[in-house]
Design a protein around this motif. Structure first.
Motif, PDB file in Angstrom:
ATOM      1  N   ILE A   1       5.598   1.719  -5.581  1.00 41.58           N
ATOM      2  CA  ILE A   1       4.788   2.004  -6.766  1.00 41.58           C
ATOM      3  C   ILE A   1       4.326   3.468  -6.685  1.00 41.58           C
ATOM      4  O   ILE A   1       3.909   3.946  -5.631  1.00 41.58           O
ATOM      5  CB  ILE A   1       3.578   1.056  -6.860  1.00 41.58           C
ATOM      6  N   THR A   2       4.439   4.162  -7.785  1.00 40.51           N
ATOM      7  CA  THR A   2       4.084   5.594  -7.825  1.00 40.51           C
ATOM      8  C   THR A   2       3.120   5.856  -8.972  1.00 40.51           C
ATOM      9  O   THR A   2       3.355   5.407 -10.108  1.00 40.51           O
ATOM     10  CB  THR A   2       5.341   6.464  -7.998  1.00 40.51           C
ATOM     11  N   ARG A   3       2.052   6.543  -8.678  1.00 38.27           N
ATOM     12  CA  ARG A   3       1.087   6.983  -9.677  1.00 38.27           C
ATOM     13  C   ARG A   3       0.763   8.448  -9.393  1.00 38.27           C
ATOM     14  O   ARG A   3       0.056   8.779  -8.432  1.00 38.27           O
ATOM     15  CB  ARG A   3      -0.195   6.160  -9.608  1.00 38.27           C
ATOM     16  N   GLY A   4       1.347   9.309 -10.222  1.00 37.93           N
ATOM     17  CA  GLY A   4       1.124  10.737 -10.009  1.00 37.93           C
ATOM     18  C   GLY A   4       1.778  11.187  -8.730  1.00 37.93           C
ATOM     19  O   GLY A   4       2.967  10.974  -8.492  1.00 37.93           O
ATOM     20  N   ASP A   5       0.946  11.804  -7.889  1.00 36.01           N
ATOM     21  CA  ASP A   5       1.461  12.289  -6.613  1.00 36.01           C
ATOM     22  C   ASP A   5       1.334  11.255  -5.502  1.00 36.01           C
ATOM     23  O   ASP A   5       1.722  11.515  -4.362  1.00 36.01           O
ATOM     24  CB  ASP A   5       0.686  13.560  -6.199  1.00 36.01           C
ATOM     25  N   THR A   6       0.787  10.090  -5.841  1.00 39.54           N
ATOM     26  CA  THR A   6       0.586   9.062  -4.816  1.00 39.54           C
ATOM     27  C   THR A   6       1.755   8.088  -4.834  1.00 39.54           C
ATOM     28  O   THR A   6       2.122   7.543  -5.890  1.00 39.54           O
ATOM     29  CB  THR A   6      -0.725   8.307  -5.065  1.00 39.54           C
ATOM     30  N   HIS A   7       2.328   7.886  -3.667  1.00 43.98           N
ATOM     31  CA  HIS A   7       3.475   6.957  -3.522  1.00 43.98           C
ATOM     32  C   HIS A   7       3.077   5.834  -2.566  1.00 43.98           C
ATOM     33  O   HIS A   7       2.688   6.083  -1.421  1.00 43.98           O
ATOM     34  CB  HIS A   7       4.683   7.693  -2.965  1.00 43.98           C
ATOM     35  N   GLY A   8       3.111   4.636  -3.086  1.00 45.18           N
ATOM     36  CA  GLY A   8       2.762   3.481  -2.270  1.00 45.18           C
ATOM     37  C   GLY A   8       3.915   2.491  -2.175  1.00 45.18           C
ATOM     38  O   GLY A   8       4.810   2.460  -3.024  1.00 45.18           O
ATOM     39  N   VAL A   9       3.911   1.677  -1.146  1.00 43.12           N
ATOM     40  CA  VAL A   9       4.939   0.639  -0.937  1.00 43.12           C
ATOM     41  C   VAL A   9       4.229  -0.651  -0.532  1.00 43.12           C
ATOM     42  O   VAL A   9       3.408  -0.645   0.406  1.00 43.12           O
ATOM     43  CB  VAL A   9       5.950   1.041   0.146  1.00 43.12           C
ATOM     44  N   PHE A  10       4.543  -1.716  -1.277  1.00 44.63           N
ATOM     45  CA  PHE A  10       4.028  -3.037  -0.942  1.00 44.63           C
ATOM     46  C   PHE A  10       5.156  -3.831  -0.291  1.00 44.63           C
ATOM     47  O   PHE A  10       6.247  -3.963  -0.851  1.00 44.63           O
ATOM     48  CB  PHE A  10       3.533  -3.753  -2.200  1.00 44.63           C
ATOM     49  N   VAL A  11       4.879  -4.339   0.896  1.00 40.67           N
ATOM     50  CA  VAL A  11       5.899  -5.079   1.655  1.00 40.67           C
ATOM     51  C   VAL A  11       5.353  -6.461   1.985  1.00 40.67           C
ATOM     52  O   VAL A  11       4.229  -6.578   2.509  1.00 40.67           O
ATOM     53  CB  VAL A  11       6.278  -4.352   2.952  1.00 40.67           C
ATOM     54  N   VAL A  12       6.118  -7.472   1.655  1.00 45.07           N
ATOM     55  CA  VAL A  12       5.823  -8.837   2.085  1.00 45.07           C
ATOM     56  C   VAL A  12       6.972  -9.265   2.996  1.00 45.07           C
ATOM     57  O   VAL A  12       8.144  -9.140   2.634  1.00 45.07           O
ATOM     58  CB  VAL A  12       5.642  -9.791   0.888  1.00 45.07           C
ATOM     59  N   ALA A  13       6.649  -9.724   4.180  1.00 46.71           N
ATOM     60  CA  ALA A  13       7.678 -10.019   5.187  1.00 46.71           C
ATOM     61  C   ALA A  13       7.343 -11.301   5.929  1.00 46.71           C
ATOM     62  O   ALA A  13       6.194 -11.749   5.958  1.00 46.71           O
ATOM     63  CB  ALA A  13       7.806  -8.855   6.167  1.00 46.71           C
ATOM     64  N   GLN A  14       8.373 -11.870   6.488  1.00 46.64           N
ATOM     65  CA  GLN A  14       8.221 -13.070   7.313  1.00 46.64           C
ATOM     66  C   GLN A  14       9.095 -12.934   8.545  1.00 46.64           C
ATOM     67  O   GLN A  14      10.211 -12.394   8.487  1.00 46.64           O
ATOM     68  CB  GLN A  14       8.592 -14.340   6.547  1.00 46.64           C
ATOM     69  N   SER A  15       8.594 -13.468   9.648  1.00 45.51           N
ATOM     70  CA  SER A  15       9.367 -13.551  10.879  1.00 45.51           C
ATOM     71  C   SER A  15       9.645 -15.038  11.155  1.00 45.51           C
ATOM     72  O   SER A  15       8.729 -15.769  11.563  1.00 45.51           O
ATOM     73  CB  SER A  15       8.607 -12.932  12.046  1.00 45.51           C
ATOM     74  N   PRO A  16      10.865 -15.500  10.921  1.00 45.90           N
ATOM     75  CA  PRO A  16      11.157 -16.935  11.048  1.00 45.90           C
ATOM     76  C   PRO A  16      11.402 -17.394  12.478  1.00 45.90           C
ATOM     77  O   PRO A  16      11.917 -18.497  12.695  1.00 45.90           O
ATOM     78  CB  PRO A  16      12.413 -17.099  10.203  1.00 45.90           C
ATOM     79  N   ALA A  17      11.071 -16.570  13.454  1.00 46.29           N
ATOM     80  CA  ALA A  17      11.370 -16.940  14.843  1.00 46.29           C
ATOM     81  C   ALA A  17      10.705 -18.258  15.216  1.00 46.29           C
ATOM     82  O   ALA A  17      11.299 -19.118  15.880  1.00 46.29           O
ATOM     83  CB  ALA A  17      10.919 -15.822  15.783  1.00 46.29           C
ATOM     84  N   GLY A  18       9.444 -18.426  14.811  1.00 41.04           N
ATOM     85  CA  GLY A  18       8.745 -19.667  15.128  1.00 41.04           C
ATOM     86  C   GLY A  18       9.405 -20.876  14.500  1.00 41.04           C
ATOM     87  O   GLY A  18       9.558 -21.936  15.133  1.00 41.04           O
TER      88      GLY A  18
END
Length: 509
Positions: free
Chosen positions: A166-183
């Motif tokens: 997501i970008t707003r002006g000069d600000t750049h953000g990243v939203f990450v949703v992750a899972q580790s299925p090892a369990g």
């Protein structure tokens, strides 16, 4: 004594080795081994498929969960979303803060936000060591500029993620949703291990039950073996009880039928040897007696030579008849050709008239052709005609004829002599059967047996109709073939004739 003990020891050792061989390589063991291998193969395939299905379903569930989080995040970033009124200050930081406060991650799921390449916040706050600040996944996600779905593998973990920049002006953000299925992978492996243990337990119990069941199934086979061992040439009366209607029962029925056929064959062989020995013993005794008493008188010597020659001729005819009956069991007994029925009937009548001074009559002449052995048919009809002359007097009527009806051609010989008693009508077709109607016929009693063998070799039969007063009628019934079928299917007809002959021979025995 020592030899007897050695023999007994060898027999005991042989029986013991047979028992061990039967245990490891017998039918029961082989069936059980095949059964266990099949069950083991099925269990291995089933476990592998179950494990793969669980992994696929886990993958689908993770993808669905990640997709749902991304959709909710995208909804918050839309300008017309009412929740945007809660935003304040830096828009991207506010969006991340509101979303993380309102959404609780699932087990083994974590949400990470990054602003201008730096870690900002996460939910839960305590992240695994492999996704902490300055780790490889964090640095990789910080550079994402387009929505992305993928996997990141660290030294011990695999991370499934979806990233939404997501970008707003000069600000750049990243939203990450992750899972580790090892369990969850570990949970699946534990469940699979439980399935494997249960499968081995079931396989062991099933093997024991299979050993018992197979043992009960092979009991008829053991009875077959014991019966076969206990049968001797003089004892063919044993049979195996039949239970059920499966393949084992069918095998038992077939074995019992085989015993009956063998018993009949040995009885026939025994009677044949006894009768043949009797028939040959008489002329041999006559020849020996006359040769021992042979004197010097020329007339006496001539009479003895004539008598010996006559007895030798009778023995020769007897041996030839026996050879003919033995050859009747062979497939090449007949020399099949196309035979014109009418012409054959006239030839039979002409030859029969020379057998004796009788009132010979030709009652009917059929018109058509048949596939048959002309010489064998002639031999059969001449035997019947000769038999009729032996049981009639000079001037008595004997009739011959032929007729085509119901797909068969019928050759008959009818006489006006004494009839045949019902009790003798089946016996007279047996070998060495003589002396019916109160009279003893000439020869060795093989004539009618030869006639029946010739009829059955053609796939036909011999019929007898007799009355106490009015004589007897012997009818040779032969299947008929059309001439065009004869020319195109003669080899196939030979094959079917041999098959029919074998079936009739089995039925007769």
């Amino acid at each position: 004594m020592a030899i007897s003990q050695t023999t007994n020891q060898l027999v005991a050792q042989t029986n013991q080795s047979r028992q061990w061989y039967r245990i490891f390589f017998g039918v029961r063991t082989r069936i059980l081994v095949c059964y266990v291998l099949l069950m083991a193969f099925s269990a291995v395939v089933s476990i592998a498929v179950i494990r793969q299905v669980l992994f696929v379903r886990l993958q689908q569930r993770i993808e669905k969960s990640l997709e749902q989080e991304i959709e909710e995040f995208r909804l918050l970033t839309k300008t017309n979303n009412p929740q945007r009124s809660q935003l304040s200050g830096d828009e991207i930081a506010s969006i991340f803060k509101v979303y993380l406060n309102r959404n609780i991650p699932d087990d083994d799921e974590f949400m990470i936000t990054l602003i201008n390449g730096q870690y900002y916040k996460s939910s839960p706050r305590a992240l695994p060591s492999y996704v902490k600040n300055d780790s490889y996944p964090i640095n990789y996600w910080a550079e994402i500029t387009k929505p992305q779905y993928g996997h990141i593998t660290t030294q011990k973990h695999t991370i499934i993620y979806r990233a939404e920049p997501i970008t707003r002006g000069d600000t750049h953000g990243v939203f990450v949703v992750a899972q580790s299925p090892a369990g969850e992978y570990h949970d699946i492996d534990e469940a699979v291990m439980v399935i494997i243990e249960v499968s081995f337990l079931v396989l062991g119990v099933s093997s024991l039950l299979g050993w018992v069941v197979v043992g009960r199934l092979v009991i008829p086979l053991r009875l077959l073996t014991e019966t076969a061992r206990s049968i001797s040439e003089s004892d063919w009366k044993r049979s195996i009880p039949v239970t059920g209607s499966d393949e084992i029962a069918e095998l038992t029925i077939t074995f019992n039928e085989m015993l009956e056929r063998l018993q009949a064959a040995f009885a026939t062989q025994r009677d044949f040897i006894n009768d043949a020995g009797h028939e040959l013993r008489t002329p041999i005794t006559i020849i020996r007696g006359h040769l021992e008493l042979l004197g010097d008188d020329p007339q006496e010597r001539q009479e003895t030579i004539e008598l010996v020659t006559d007895e030798l001729d009778r023995m020769s005819r007897f041996v030839n008849d026996l050879l003919l009956l033995a050859k009747a069991e062979r497939p090449d007994f007949l020399n099949l050709k196309t035979v014109e029925i009418g012409l054959l009937t006239e030839e039979l009548y002409a030859k029969a008239k020379a057998l004796g001074e009788r009132d010979w009559r030709l009652e009917a002449i059929a018109s058509g052709v048949i596939v048959a052995d002309r010489q064998r048919l002639t031999q059969a009809i001449m035997n019947l005609a000769q038999n009729a002359t032996q049981h009639t007097n000079d001037g008595s009527m004997i009739a011959l004829g032929s007729l085509i009806t119901n797909g068969t051609v019928r050759f008959w010989v009818r006489d006006t002599g004494a009839g045949i008693a019902p009790s003798d009508q089946k016996r007279i077709f047996q070998r060495f059967a003589r002396g019916y109607c109160g009279r003893r016929s000439e020869g060795a009693g093989l004539g009618l047996a030869i006639v029946q063998a010739i009829a059955e070799a053609h796939g036909g039969k011999i019929e007898l109709f007799s009355r106490p007063v009015g004589g007897s009628t012997f009818t040779l019934v032969i299947p008929l073939k059309l001439e065009q079928e004869i020319l195109s299917h003669e080899p196939d007809f030979n094959r079917r004739r041999r098959t029919s002959h074998q079936q009739l021979s089995r039925k007769r025995s």
